[in-house]
Scaffold this motif. Structure first.
Motif, PDB file in Angstrom:
ATOM      1  N   GLY A  15      35.627  26.494  41.218  1.00  0.00           N
ATOM      2  CA  GLY A  15      34.965  27.422  42.132  1.00  0.00           C
ATOM      3  C   GLY A  15      33.885  28.216  41.399  1.00  0.00           C
ATOM      4  O   GLY A  15      34.014  28.550  40.226  1.00  0.00           O
ATOM      5  N   VAL A  16      32.812  28.496  42.093  1.00  0.00           N
ATOM      6  CA  VAL A  16      31.714  29.265  41.518  1.00  0.00           C
ATOM      7  C   VAL A  16      31.961  30.735  41.833  1.00  0.00           C
ATOM      8  O   VAL A  16      32.115  31.113  42.993  1.00  0.00           O
ATOM      9  CB  VAL A  16      30.364  28.809  42.107  1.00  0.00           C
ATOM     10  N   ASN A  17      32.041  31.537  40.830  1.00  0.00           N
ATOM     11  CA  ASN A  17      32.231  32.980  41.014  1.00  0.00           C
ATOM     12  C   ASN A  17      30.891  33.697  40.834  1.00  0.00           C
ATOM     13  O   ASN A  17      30.254  33.592  39.787  1.00  0.00           O
ATOM     14  CB  ASN A  17      33.239  33.526  40.003  1.00  0.00           C
ATOM     15  N   ILE A  18      30.482  34.407  41.861  1.00  0.00           N
ATOM     16  CA  ILE A  18      29.227  35.149  41.811  1.00  0.00           C
ATOM     17  C   ILE A  18      29.539  36.574  41.379  1.00  0.00           C
ATOM     18  O   ILE A  18      30.414  37.235  41.949  1.00  0.00           O
ATOM     19  CB  ILE A  18      28.530  35.145  43.188  1.00  0.00           C
ATOM     20  N   ASN A  19      28.796  37.043  40.402  1.00  0.00           N
ATOM     21  CA  ASN A  19      28.985  38.396  39.905  1.00  0.00           C
ATOM     22  C   ASN A  19      28.198  39.357  40.810  1.00  0.00           C
ATOM     23  O   ASN A  19      26.969  39.383  40.782  1.00  0.00           O
ATOM     24  CB  ASN A  19      28.516  38.507  38.456  1.00  0.00           C
ATOM     25  N   LEU A  20      28.876  40.144  41.641  1.00  0.00           N
ATOM     26  CA  LEU A  20      28.237  41.046  42.594  1.00  0.00           C
ATOM     27  C   LEU A  20      27.968  42.445  42.022  1.00  0.00           C
ATOM     28  O   LEU A  20      27.337  43.262  42.677  1.00  0.00           O
ATOM     29  CB  LEU A  20      29.103  41.175  43.847  1.00  0.00           C
TER      30      LEU A  20
END
Length: 185
Positions: A15-20
């Motif tokens: 899974g791609v985790n986006i740093n928000l």
């Protein structure tokens, strides 16, 4: 025989985790900046009410009396005040040369005095029609509107009128309803 299962099913998908965090940090900073900058903005609104229809008997009474229709023609070098009530009054207020600037400015003090004299002759009149020409500066139009809207309590003889309770109150408005006559040109 049995067929071999698809290799796509067996492969593990990461899974791609986006740093928000950076995006939220920028958003909070932007909101704080916008809230801080609105404290320094001065917004002034002049109410221009829509005309209302009066009952027929009041309309007939208003048609019997001639309105003043005081009009200020604002030209680059002068202001011409005229009315269409029957007296055909006309006042020409020339510009005054400013020694500090190369261009001339309008004589707003004289304009205000002339408007006070007209208001003394027509105390119920509230409207002033402004018709500026194309080359007139925005600041000049605002200055003329300010000179026409209120009495100057320091220098003008302020008239009194009765309020709802029958008490004499000083009148603050000179020509409080400013209308632009040539808005399309």
């Amino acid at each position: 025989m049995f067929s071999r299962p698809s290799s796509r099913r067996k492969s593990s998908q990461e899974g791609v985790n986006i740093n928000l965090v950076p995006m939220l940090d920028a958003l909070v900073t932007l909101v704080a900046f916008l809230l801080f900058s609105t404290a320094f903005m001065a917004i002034v609104v002049l109410d221009t009410p829509a005309p209302l229809l009066a009952p027929p008997e009041q309309q007939i009474e208003k048609l019997k009396e001639k309105p003043l229709q005081l009009t200020a023609y604002i030209q680059p070098n002068q202001i011409i005040l005229s009315d269409w009530s029957g007296s055909r009054e006309k006042h020409v207020i020339p510009s005054v040369a400013d020694p500090n600037k190369p261009e001339s400015r309008y004589d707003l003090e004289r304009l205000h005095r002339v408007l006070v004299e007209i208001k003394q002759r027509h105390p119920t009149e509230k409207q002033l029609i402004i018709k500026p020409e194309g080359g007139v500066a925005y600041e000049a139009i605002i200055g003329i509107m300010d000179a026409a809207r209120f009495y100057d309590p320091k220098s003008d003889p302020v008239p009194y009128k009765k309020n709802e309770q029958g008490v004499d109150m000083p009148e603050k408005n000179l020509f409080s309803e400013v209308i632009f006559g040539n808005i399309m040109s």
